[in-house]
Every structure is written in structure tokens, then in C-alpha cells.
Design a protein around this motif. Structure first.
Motif, mmCIF file in Angstrom:
data_model
loop_
_atom_site.group_PDB
_atom_site.id
_atom_site.type_symbol
_atom_site.label_atom_id
_atom_site.label_comp_id
_atom_site.label_asym_id
_atom_site.label_seq_id
_atom_site.Cartn_x
_atom_site.Cartn_y
_atom_site.Cartn_z
ATOM 1 N N LEU A 60 0.817 -1.220 0.000
ATOM 2 C CA LEU A 60 0.000 0.000 0.000
ATOM 3 C C LEU A 60 0.847 1.265 0.000
ATOM 4 O O LEU A 60 0.390 2.315 -0.449
ATOM 5 N N ALA A 61 2.083 1.189 0.467
ATOM 6 C CA ALA A 61 2.978 2.339 0.370
ATOM 7 C C ALA A 61 3.263 2.642 -1.100
ATOM 8 O O ALA A 61 3.263 3.809 -1.519
ATOM 9 N N HIS A 62 3.478 1.596 -1.880
ATOM 10 C CA HIS A 62 3.711 1.791 -3.317
ATOM 11 C C HIS A 62 2.456 2.293 -4.016
ATOM 12 O O HIS A 62 2.533 3.154 -4.903
ATOM 13 N N VAL A 63 1.293 1.787 -3.617
ATOM 14 C CA VAL A 63 0.037 2.284 -4.175
ATOM 15 C C VAL A 63 -0.119 3.768 -3.856
ATOM 16 O O VAL A 63 -0.470 4.571 -4.731
ATOM 17 N N LEU A 64 0.164 4.130 -2.621
ATOM 18 C CA LEU A 64 0.049 5.527 -2.207
ATOM 19 C C LEU A 64 1.014 6.412 -3.000
ATOM 20 O O LEU A 64 0.645 7.501 -3.447
ATOM 21 N N ARG A 65 2.242 5.933 -3.196
ATOM 22 C CA ARG A 65 3.218 6.689 -3.985
ATOM 23 C C ARG A 65 2.692 6.890 -5.410
ATOM 24 O O ARG A 65 2.745 8.001 -5.948
ATOM 25 N N GLY A 66 2.181 5.828 -6.025
ATOM 26 C CA GLY A 66 1.643 5.953 -7.377
ATOM 27 C C GLY A 66 0.482 6.929 -7.436
ATOM 28 O O GLY A 66 0.376 7.735 -8.371
ATOM 29 N N ALA A 67 -0.384 6.877 -6.445
ATOM 30 C CA ALA A 67 -1.521 7.809 -6.397
ATOM 31 C C ALA A 67 -1.033 9.245 -6.262
ATOM 32 O O ALA A 67 -1.544 10.146 -6.940
ATOM 33 N N PHE A 68 -0.050 9.472 -5.404
ATOM 34 C CA PHE A 68 0.486 10.834 -5.236
ATOM 35 C C PHE A 68 1.053 11.363 -6.553
ATOM 36 O O PHE A 68 0.834 12.530 -6.896
ATOM 37 N N PHE A 69 1.764 10.511 -7.290
ATOM 38 C CA PHE A 69 2.289 10.962 -8.577
ATOM 39 C C PHE A 69 1.156 11.326 -9.527
ATOM 40 O O PHE A 69 1.223 12.342 -10.227
ATOM 41 N N HIS A 70 0.100 10.533 -9.541
ATOM 42 C CA HIS A 70 -1.045 10.853 -10.399
ATOM 43 C C HIS A 70 -1.739 12.134 -9.950
ATOM 44 O O HIS A 70 -2.134 12.953 -10.786
ATOM 45 N N LEU A 71 -1.882 12.294 -8.664
ATOM 46 C CA LEU A 71 -2.599 13.457 -8.140
ATOM 47 C C LEU A 71 -1.893 14.770 -8.461
ATOM 48 O O LEU A 71 -2.533 15.822 -8.499
ATOM 49 N N MET A 72 -0.590 14.709 -8.688
ATOM 50 C CA MET A 72 0.138 15.930 -9.044
ATOM 51 C C MET A 72 -0.229 16.419 -10.442
ATOM 52 O O MET A 72 -0.013 17.578 -10.771
ATOM 53 N N GLY A 73 -0.788 15.527 -11.255
ATOM 54 C CA GLY A 73 -1.295 15.926 -12.561
ATOM 55 C C GLY A 73 -0.238 16.307 -13.580
ATOM 56 O O GLY A 73 -0.544 16.999 -14.544
ATOM 57 N N LEU A 74 0.980 15.848 -13.393
ATOM 58 C CA LEU A 74 2.055 16.181 -14.325
ATOM 59 C C LEU A 74 2.378 14.966 -15.199
ATOM 60 O O LEU A 74 2.748 13.911 -14.668
ATOM 61 N N PRO A 75 2.243 15.094 -16.504
ATOM 62 C CA PRO A 75 2.544 13.956 -17.378
ATOM 63 C C PRO A 75 3.950 13.382 -17.167
ATOM 64 O O PRO A 75 4.155 12.173 -17.311
ATOM 65 N N ALA A 76 4.898 14.210 -16.804
ATOM 66 C CA ALA A 76 6.269 13.739 -16.592
ATOM 67 C C ALA A 76 6.370 12.759 -15.421
ATOM 68 O O ALA A 76 7.335 11.993 -15.341
ATOM 69 N N LEU A 77 5.379 12.755 -14.527
ATOM 70 C CA LEU A 77 5.411 11.853 -13.371
ATOM 71 C C LEU A 77 4.711 10.522 -13.634
ATOM 72 O O LEU A 77 4.744 9.628 -12.788
ATOM 73 N N GLN A 78 4.097 10.366 -14.793
ATOM 74 C CA GLN A 78 3.389 9.124 -15.092
ATOM 75 C C GLN A 78 4.308 7.904 -15.099
ATOM 76 O O GLN A 78 3.918 6.842 -14.604
ATOM 77 N N PRO A 79 5.537 8.005 -15.617
ATOM 78 C CA PRO A 79 6.433 6.835 -15.519
ATOM 79 C C PRO A 79 6.726 6.449 -14.060
ATOM 80 O O PRO A 79 6.846 5.260 -13.755
ATOM 81 N N LYS A 80 6.809 7.429 -13.185
ATOM 82 C CA LYS A 80 7.042 7.125 -11.771
ATOM 83 C C LYS A 80 5.814 6.451 -11.156
ATOM 84 O O LYS A 80 5.950 5.567 -10.312
ATOM 85 N N ALA A 81 4.634 6.864 -11.582
ATOM 86 C CA ALA A 81 3.408 6.215 -11.101
ATOM 87 C C ALA A 81 3.376 4.762 -11.564
ATOM 88 O O ALA A 81 3.022 3.868 -10.789
ATOM 89 N N ARG A 82 3.760 4.522 -12.810
ATOM 90 C CA ARG A 82 3.799 3.150 -13.321
ATOM 91 C C ARG A 82 4.866 2.313 -12.613
ATOM 92 O O ARG A 82 4.668 1.120 -12.364
ATOM 93 N N ALA A 83 5.981 2.932 -12.243
ATOM 94 C CA ALA A 83 7.015 2.215 -11.489
ATOM 95 C C ALA A 83 6.495 1.848 -10.100
ATOM 96 O O ALA A 83 6.758 0.741 -9.598
ATOM 97 N N ALA A 84 5.746 2.746 -9.491
ATOM 98 C CA ALA A 84 5.137 2.443 -8.185
ATOM 99 C C ALA A 84 4.129 1.310 -8.330
ATOM 100 O O ALA A 84 4.049 0.429 -7.461
ATOM 101 N N LEU A 85 3.376 1.315 -9.417
ATOM 102 C CA LEU A 85 2.438 0.224 -9.685
ATOM 103 C C LEU A 85 3.191 -1.098 -9.795
ATOM 104 O O LEU A 85 2.791 -2.092 -9.178
ATOM 105 N N ALA A 86 4.263 -1.119 -10.563
ATOM 106 C CA ALA A 86 5.035 -2.355 -10.727
ATOM 107 C C ALA A 86 5.560 -2.850 -9.383
ATOM 108 O O ALA A 86 5.527 -4.059 -9.107
#
Length: 152
Positions: A60-86
Motif C-alpha cells: 500500500l505504500a507503493h500504491v500511495l506513492r503511485g496515487a500521489f504521482f497521479h494526483l500531481m497531474g504532471l505527465p512527466a510523473l506518469q512513468p514514476k506512477a507506473r514504477a510504483a504500480l510495478a
């Protein structure tokens, strides 16, 4: 936030929901991160770092990290959100079914399938109405999609 005990061996969050966490310290760091997120606190990121220091493998820490990256709304952070998902997926075999639904919701979000993400959070809330992460993320998506009737 206090750590609530459960009848099983798993630590629990402040609302009594079991967490796949290495320790009660990690559960406390999770609670602190959630509390900061709910309060729109500036130190939510710092608290998330403390959570990872306490348990770098907590799904859930990784899920939370991925959500935070998405919530920032910056396309440049989408790879980091996907890394958190992985990372969350890599640890999901030891998750509770509720936590697995959070991983699935993040997966749908990363794929741009917001309605499917909402369905996962709603499934969590049907069985675990005190899951504030599911509640907050579902509400965010309802608001974002303009569905004000469903915002809780």
C-alpha cells in the motif's frame, strides 16, 4: 494516529483494517502519511518517505506513492506512477484482498481507465467502508469526472 490491533498477526491502520506491513512502526508511518494526505498537509511526501524507510516493500505504500504521482497531474510523473504500480504488483502476492483491489485500482488509473479504478474503490468500500484511501481516491475521481452526485 494510533495503531489499532486486529485479531490476526498483521498490523492494522488507524481504522482497524489489516495492513501488509513489516511492523507496527510501518503501520504507524502509513497512518501518518494518510493523515497528512487527508489534511492536505505539506509534509505528506516527507511522511511517505518515512513510511518507505520503515517498510520499503509495503504494497500500500507503493500504491500511495503511485496515487500521489497521479494526483500531481504532471505527465512527466506518469512513468514514476507506473514504477510504483510495478513495485506494488511485485509485492501483491502477500496482500489482503482489499489491498489487491487497491493495486488493481492503481493499475486501471495508470492505464487511463478511471471508471475501472472507481469500480475497484467502490468494491473496497462495500466491504470496508472505513477504508479512507479508497474513499478519498474515489471521491477525487468522481469530482474530476464531474460526477458531483457521487462525491462523498
Amino acid at each position: 494516529m494510533p495503531i489499532r490491533s486486529t485479531s490476526g498477526a498483521r498490523p492494522a491502520d488507524a481504522w482497524g483494517l489489516p495492513l501488509t506491513a513489516a511492523s507496527t512502526q510501518a503501520a504507524g508511518a502509513y497512518n501518518d502519511t494518510i493523515a497528512a494526505y487527508l489534511a492536505f498537509s505539506r509534509d505528506a511526501g516527507t511522511r511517505l518517505k518515512a513510511l518507505f524507510a520503515a517498510d520499503p516493500d509495503m504494497p500500500l505504500a507503493h500504491v500511495l506513492r503511485g496515487a500521489f504521482f497521479h494526483l500531481m497531474g504532471l505527465p512527466a510523473l506518469q512513468p514514476k506512477a507506473r514504477a510504483a504500480l510495478a513495485a506494488s504488483q511485485a509485492h501483491s502476492e502477500r496482500c489482503t484482498p482489499r489491498e489487491r483491489l487497491h493495486v488493481e485500482a492503481l493499475s486501471a488509473w495508470c492505464a487511463g481507465e478511471q471508471e475501472q479504478a472507481i469500480e475497484r474503490w467502490e468494491a473496497i468500500l462495500l466491504e470496508h467502508p472505513h477504508d479512507v484511501l479508497a474513499l478519498k481516491l474515489a471521491s477525487f475521481h468522481y469530482f474530476y469526472l464531474g460526477n458531483s452526485a457521487s462525491v462523498r
